[in-house]
Motif scaffolding. Structure first.
Motif, PDB file in Angstrom:
ATOM      1  N   ASN A  42       0.826  -1.211   0.000  1.00 47.32           N
ATOM      2  CA  ASN A  42       0.000   0.000   0.000  1.00 47.32           C
ATOM      3  C   ASN A  42       0.859   1.260   0.000  1.00 47.32           C
ATOM      4  O   ASN A  42       0.594   2.207  -0.743  1.00 47.32           O
ATOM      5  N   VAL A  45       2.433   1.960  -3.358  1.00 50.72           N
ATOM      6  CA  VAL A  45       1.507   2.626  -4.295  1.00 50.72           C
ATOM      7  C   VAL A  45       1.736   4.139  -4.206  1.00 50.72           C
ATOM      8  O   VAL A  45       1.880   4.825  -5.228  1.00 50.72           O
ATOM      9  N   ALA A  46       1.810   4.647  -2.976  1.00 46.23           N
ATOM     10  CA  ALA A  46       2.010   6.089  -2.780  1.00 46.23           C
ATOM     11  C   ALA A  46       3.387   6.529  -3.256  1.00 46.23           C
ATOM     12  O   ALA A  46       3.517   7.516  -3.998  1.00 46.23           O
ATOM     13  N   THR A  49       3.650   6.332  -7.038  1.00 51.02           N
ATOM     14  CA  THR A  49       2.856   7.406  -7.665  1.00 51.02           C
ATOM     15  C   THR A  49       3.660   8.707  -7.631  1.00 51.02           C
ATOM     16  O   THR A  49       3.793   9.401  -8.649  1.00 51.02           O
ATOM     17  N   SER A  50       4.202   8.982  -6.429  1.00 47.58           N
ATOM     18  CA  SER A  50       4.993  10.199  -6.259  1.00 47.58           C
ATOM     19  C   SER A  50       6.209  10.190  -7.198  1.00 47.58           C
ATOM     20  O   SER A  50       6.502  11.176  -7.879  1.00 47.58           O
ATOM     21  N   LEU A 208       3.854   0.640  -9.750  1.00 46.08           N
ATOM     22  CA  LEU A 208       2.609   1.262  -9.247  1.00 46.08           C
ATOM     23  C   LEU A 208       1.408   0.343  -9.482  1.00 46.08           C
ATOM     24  O   LEU A 208       0.643   0.055  -8.555  1.00 46.08           O
ATOM     25  N   ILE A 212      -0.862  -1.816  -6.796  1.00 39.75           N
ATOM     26  CA  ILE A 212      -2.299  -1.554  -6.664  1.00 39.75           C
ATOM     27  C   ILE A 212      -3.035  -2.904  -6.631  1.00 39.75           C
ATOM     28  O   ILE A 212      -3.896  -3.140  -5.769  1.00 39.75           O
ATOM     29  N   THR A 215      -2.241  -4.721  -3.282  1.00 42.08           N
ATOM     30  CA  THR A 215      -2.929  -4.095  -2.145  1.00 42.08           C
ATOM     31  C   THR A 215      -4.398  -4.508  -2.123  1.00 42.08           C
ATOM     32  O   THR A 215      -4.932  -4.877  -1.072  1.00 42.08           O
TER      33      THR A 215
ATOM     34  N   ILE B 251      -6.063   2.267  -1.562  1.00 38.67           N
ATOM     35  CA  ILE B 251      -5.373   2.596  -2.824  1.00 38.67           C
ATOM     36  C   ILE B 251      -5.585   4.070  -3.183  1.00 38.67           C
ATOM     37  O   ILE B 251      -4.634   4.776  -3.543  1.00 38.67           O
ATOM     38  N   ALA B 254      -3.510   6.291  -1.030  1.00 44.49           N
ATOM     39  CA  ALA B 254      -2.091   6.212  -1.412  1.00 44.49           C
ATOM     40  C   ALA B 254      -1.838   6.987  -2.711  1.00 44.49           C
ATOM     41  O   ALA B 254      -0.855   7.736  -2.807  1.00 44.49           O
ATOM     42  N   LEU B 255      -2.744   6.847  -3.694  1.00 44.18           N
ATOM     43  CA  LEU B 255      -2.593   7.569  -4.967  1.00 44.18           C
ATOM     44  C   LEU B 255      -2.659   9.077  -4.729  1.00 44.18           C
ATOM     45  O   LEU B 255      -1.843   9.844  -5.265  1.00 44.18           O
ATOM     46  N   ALA B 257      -2.041  10.720  -1.977  1.00 43.62           N
ATOM     47  CA  ALA B 257      -0.845  11.178  -1.252  1.00 43.62           C
ATOM     48  C   ALA B 257       0.320  11.314  -2.218  1.00 43.62           C
ATOM     49  O   ALA B 257       1.070  12.299  -2.180  1.00 43.62           O
ATOM     50  N   GLY B 258       0.480  10.313  -3.091  1.00 44.13           N
ATOM     51  CA  GLY B 258       1.577  10.331  -4.064  1.00 44.13           C
ATOM     52  C   GLY B 258       1.479  11.523  -4.994  1.00 44.13           C
ATOM     53  O   GLY B 258       2.459  12.254  -5.190  1.00 44.13           O
ATOM     54  N   PHE B 259       0.281  11.746  -5.554  1.00 46.21           N
ATOM     55  CA  PHE B 259       0.077  12.889  -6.462  1.00 46.21           C
ATOM     56  C   PHE B 259       0.235  14.207  -5.704  1.00 46.21           C
ATOM     57  O   PHE B 259       0.853  15.153  -6.210  1.00 46.21           O
ATOM     58  N   GLY B 262       3.756  14.897  -5.010  1.00 44.10           N
ATOM     59  CA  GLY B 262       4.381  15.180  -6.314  1.00 44.10           C
ATOM     60  C   GLY B 262       4.107  16.591  -6.757  1.00 44.10           C
ATOM     61  O   GLY B 262       5.005  17.302  -7.225  1.00 44.10           O
TER      62      GLY B 262
END
Lengths: 289, 272
Positions: A42, A45-46, A49-50, A208, A212, A215, B251, B254-255, B257-259, B262
């Protein structure tokens, strides 16, 4: 959060998920193995993405290549999980998993280390620019049908090659119980001949989607994702991935490769030591594989 | 005369014997009186007996305090309900490589076992009493059931279990850390335990034993309740009742947070 930051840094720098590092550390802190693996997915994934976002902003993600690798990786993952079930029934899963780790990481790490070392040495001696010579493997690849141009990477390959290589990576990653970042990166560099700057972003893009899927499956089937722990980890890892991407831009490709090779070799040594030195406790928690 | 003397002496002897019997009877009752007295005195109270696991939970502390009769030793035990627990067994394969060699199950054991006493339990209690009340690792080993029955010796594997649990701070056997002082003819006692974050939610039983002459004179009980609270409780409930929704939420967070991170970084870079 500190742990997340460190692993996110690796993620942004080398294009790996960092599960190989994070999961054992979480287990060491008393998190049950199944929860550690699921929660790590999980937070990856973050982090990915970042990292993907950071690399995409500077045009370093080959989505076409990433997608084809992903298709192969997905099928390979399913085949790998099936193989593990068969190996467990035969009673030698643990041996196969450990040996796959040692052999794969040993080969990949040693090759990467020696190759980048010789490349760095060559650059110290000023030489006349020579056009890179295609290896026998590359020449065979060029003879295959369905040749497709991958603009971002600046290469042309048969469209099935990334699918097949993705399958192999997915298969091994499933057997080893990892995301496969440190397998897919050498495949992209040495077999697909992608430039290092695109490799990291594309690898993160693939990781990524893999994470996903993992998770969701872990949350749905095992209820083993610890949301609060994942949030704490991803607070660090998302920032770490950005810092890693910035550092990565400042470093030369060979420097990045040699650093990654060192990490892979360190992992190999760690596993060999685990296999040969008597553990202090002869019991371990059940869960994972 | 001699008969009279004999009779008198004999009467005196009978009276003395009866008197002695009374005395002995009363002395015989004395320990019983003490026993009753002890049972009336011993108390146990666990302070901070309701531990809430919230978002930033990192363990807690629990103190157990109470009164006992003077001059008794004390043993304090905190345990979770007994369950069966499975572990992976590590062994050497081909006399060369250490690997998992199968599973081992321990039945009749608690996931948490804390034992603290004023003196070493082996020095203040007989083996029978220790076994009866499961006090100490030896008694716990005799109480536990291991399956499949290990060929190499059960005690080795029980020792490994203790090492594993102690490394997770879920097992502890110690002595000499109970603070005692006398007040109004009673003995006050108090001990503070570090409550590990690894201890799962549930009811934990606190038992205090007053010990004298190798035997348990009296016991008093209390309990500690550990439960999830707030967001942790809601999320744990959702994870169990609707895994798919929980997975999707995890999910999406998490997405985002990532974006989010970023975008913050890309804005930061744009400013330069």
């Amino acid at each position: 959060m500190g742990l997340g930051l460190a692993v996110g840094l690796l993620s942004g720098l080398f294009g790996v998920g960092g599960g190989f590092l994070m999961t054992p550390l979480l287990i060491m802190f008393g998190i049950p193995p199944m929860v550690a693996a699921a929660t790590d997915s999980n937070q990856i994934v973050a982090a990915s993405t970042s990292g993907t976002y950071a690399h995409w902003k500077i045009g370093n993600v080959d989505f076409k290549m990433g997608f084809l690798l992903l298709v192969g990786g997905f099928i390979g993952g399913l085949a790998g999980v099936r193989s593990i079930t068969i190996l467990k029934a035969l009673g030698n899963a643990d041996f196969t998993i450990k040996m796959t780790y040692v052999v794969m990481l040993g080969i990949v790490g040693t090759f990467m280390f020696l190759e980048s070392l010789s490349s760095m040495r060559k650059k110290k001696v000023p030489a006349q620019p020579v056009a890179p010579e295609d290896s026998g493997f590359t020449r065979i690849l060029k003879l295959l049908p369905l040749q497709t141009r991958f603009e971002k990477s600046g290469i042309t390959h048969c469209a099935l090659i990334p699918v097949v290589l993705g399958f192999l990576v997915g298969f091994l990653a499933a057997i080893m119980g990892v995301g496969g970042g440190f397998l897919v990166v050498p495949v992209m560099i040495y077999l697909l001949k992608m430039p290092m700057r695109v490799v990291v972003g594309t690898s993160l893009f693939q990781i990524l989607f893999t994470c996903i899927e993992v998770t969701f499956l872990q949350a749905y089937t095992n209820h083993s994702v610890d949301f609060i722990l994942a949030i704490l980890l991803l607070l660090g890892s998302t920032v770490g991935a950005q810092i890693g991407a910035i550092w990565g831009r400042k470093m030369k490709a060979d420097q990045l490769k040699i650093l990654m090779a060192t990490i892979v070799l360190a992992m190999t040594v760690k596993i060999i030591l685990e296999l040969t030195i008597a553990p202090s406790i002869l019991l371990a928690q059940t869960g994972g594989h | 005369m001699s008969n009279f003397f004999y009779y008198k002496t004999s009467c005196c002897t009978i009276a003395k014997k009866t008197f002695l019997k009374y005395i002995l009877f009363l002395f015989g009752l004395f320990p019983l009186v003490l026993y009753v007295d002890a049972s009336a005195i011993l108390t146990a109270k666990a302070n901070h007996d309701h531990i809430k696991i919230d978002s930033f939970y990192a363990g807690s502390t629990v103190s157990v305090a109470g009164f006992s009769q003077q001059g008794v030793d004390l043993v304090i035990k905190i345990v979770s309900p007994e369950t069966e627990q499975s572990f992976r067994k590590k062994g050497k394969i081909g006399n060369l490589l250490w690997m998992n060699t199968g599973e081992i199950n321990f039945d009749n054991i608690s996931s948490l076992y804390f034992l603290h006493s004023t003196k070493k339990v082996e020095d203040i209690l007989t083996a029978e009493e220790r076994d009866k009340h499961i006090l100490g690792y030896d008694a716990l080993q005799r109480h536990a059931r291991i399956s499949p029955a290990p060929v190499e010796g059960a005690s080795n594997w029980f020792g490994e279990l203790v090492k594993f649990k102690e490394s997770s701070t879920l097992y502890s056997v110690d002595y000499g850390k109970i603070a005692c002082n006398t007040k109004d003819g009673k003995q006050n006692y108090r001990i503070v335990f570090k409550w590990p974050y690894q201890a799962s939610p549930g009811d934990y039983r606190v038992s205090v034993y007053a010990v004298k002459d190798g035997k348990v004179l009296e016991t008093a009980e209390s309990k500690v309740l550990v439960e999830q609270a707030g967001a942790v409780k809601t999320l744990a409930g959702l994870a169990k009742s609707n895994g798919a929704l929980f997975g999707i939420i995890s999910i999406l967070v998490a997405l985002s947070a990532g974006f989010g991170v970023g975008m913050i970084f890309s804005k930061g870079e744009g400013a330069h």
